[in-house]
Design an enzyme around this catalytic site. Sequence first.
Site, PDB file in Angstrom:
ATOM      1  CD  GLU A  37      -3.007  -0.719  -0.060  1.00 42.68           C
ATOM      2  OE1 GLU A  37      -3.278   0.468  -0.348  1.00 42.68           O
ATOM      3  OE2 GLU A  37      -3.452  -1.692  -0.703  1.00 42.68           O
TER       4      GLU A  37
ATOM      5  CB  CYS B 258     -22.128   4.468 -14.303  1.00 44.47           C
ATOM      6  SG  CYS B 258     -20.961   5.846 -14.499  1.00 44.47           S
TER       7      CYS B 258
ATOM      8  CB  CYS C 212     -13.317   3.569 -14.622  1.00 49.15           C
ATOM      9  SG  CYS C 212     -14.136   5.175 -14.517  1.00 49.15           S
TER      10      CYS C 212
ATOM     11  CB  CYS D 224     -17.746  -0.438 -16.498  1.00 50.39           C
ATOM     12  SG  CYS D 224     -17.659   0.056 -14.759  1.00 50.39           S
TER      13      CYS D 224
ATOM     14  CB  CYS E  88     -18.637   3.078 -20.425  1.00 46.99           C
ATOM     15  SG  CYS E  88     -17.841   4.590 -19.826  1.00 46.99           S
TER      16      CYS E  88
END
Length: 316
Positions: free
Chosen positions: A33, A199, A183, A193, A190
């Site tokens: 991370e 969305c 994205c 997705c 799209c």
Amino acid sequence: MNKTPLIQWYEKNGRHNLPWRTTTNAYHIYLSEIMLQQTQVKTVLDRFYFQFLEKFPTLEKIAVATQDEVLKAWEGLGYYTRARNLHKTAQLISSTGLPQTVEELDALPGIGPSTANAIACFAFDVKEPILDGNVKRILYRYFKTKVANDKELWKHSYKLFKANKNFAYEHNQALMDIGSTVCTRTQPKCEICPLNNSCQGKNSPLEYPTKKVKKKKEIRIRYLVIYTCKHQVALFKNKSNLLKGLWSFKQYSDELDENKYIYQGKIKHEYSHISLRARVYTKEVDRKYFEHWFEEEALQDIALSKVDHKALALLS
């Protein structure tokens, strides 16, 4: 328990083989991370993650190392504040291990709200959403929002998270994968997705968020001198935030009298907000003029910035 299209998509398409997703080791997850805060997955995997773990397999190993050793292992990854904070954190928690609550994680050096949530979720199964750069872009488009501050985006993040709270791990990993591969910033896909049906911004995704006006980079002119004495070179510890803790050669902002130096060539280097242009020189001096001298062969074991490596390459 019904799984939403997002969770189903992750089960089929997620990047399950990433090494920090195939482990329950909290330190490994934490390290990933921190490395991924400012760096792409491919770069971290190819050159840094495994090499760093080989050098420092545990938090305890980092805690007993010097800052110079940690910075050397981080060399080339950039944004060196991350390495210094990693070292500080290891010294704080090496005897107890990483805390398991968001609040305790957030209090550690170099761990902000989103990173704290991510570590808590991925390492300790705490059910909280995240808000990294890729996730923000998804939220802007999903909620058809052009401008928002982090407080508003966190509200969006929790709203999207609500339906998947029982699959918190999969939800967060899915959003990171979608942000990286679906994205995307300039060519969103799209049509594939899993969030497409709900969305709000799918018909004009590139309108969200409003594009920020890019600031022109500062062009910084410097004169870099490698001072030598026989087979040794002088190095200086950086004190500025940009490269704090790294060793470097001497840089001057004022033009030098070239009659007193040996010109070696020019180098260029791009930082996130600075475009550096430097002329590189050498000069033989007496050891008494500077405090820290190193054998030329030893430079490979010392943490130097990319600029200084470029300067060295001119000599060879």
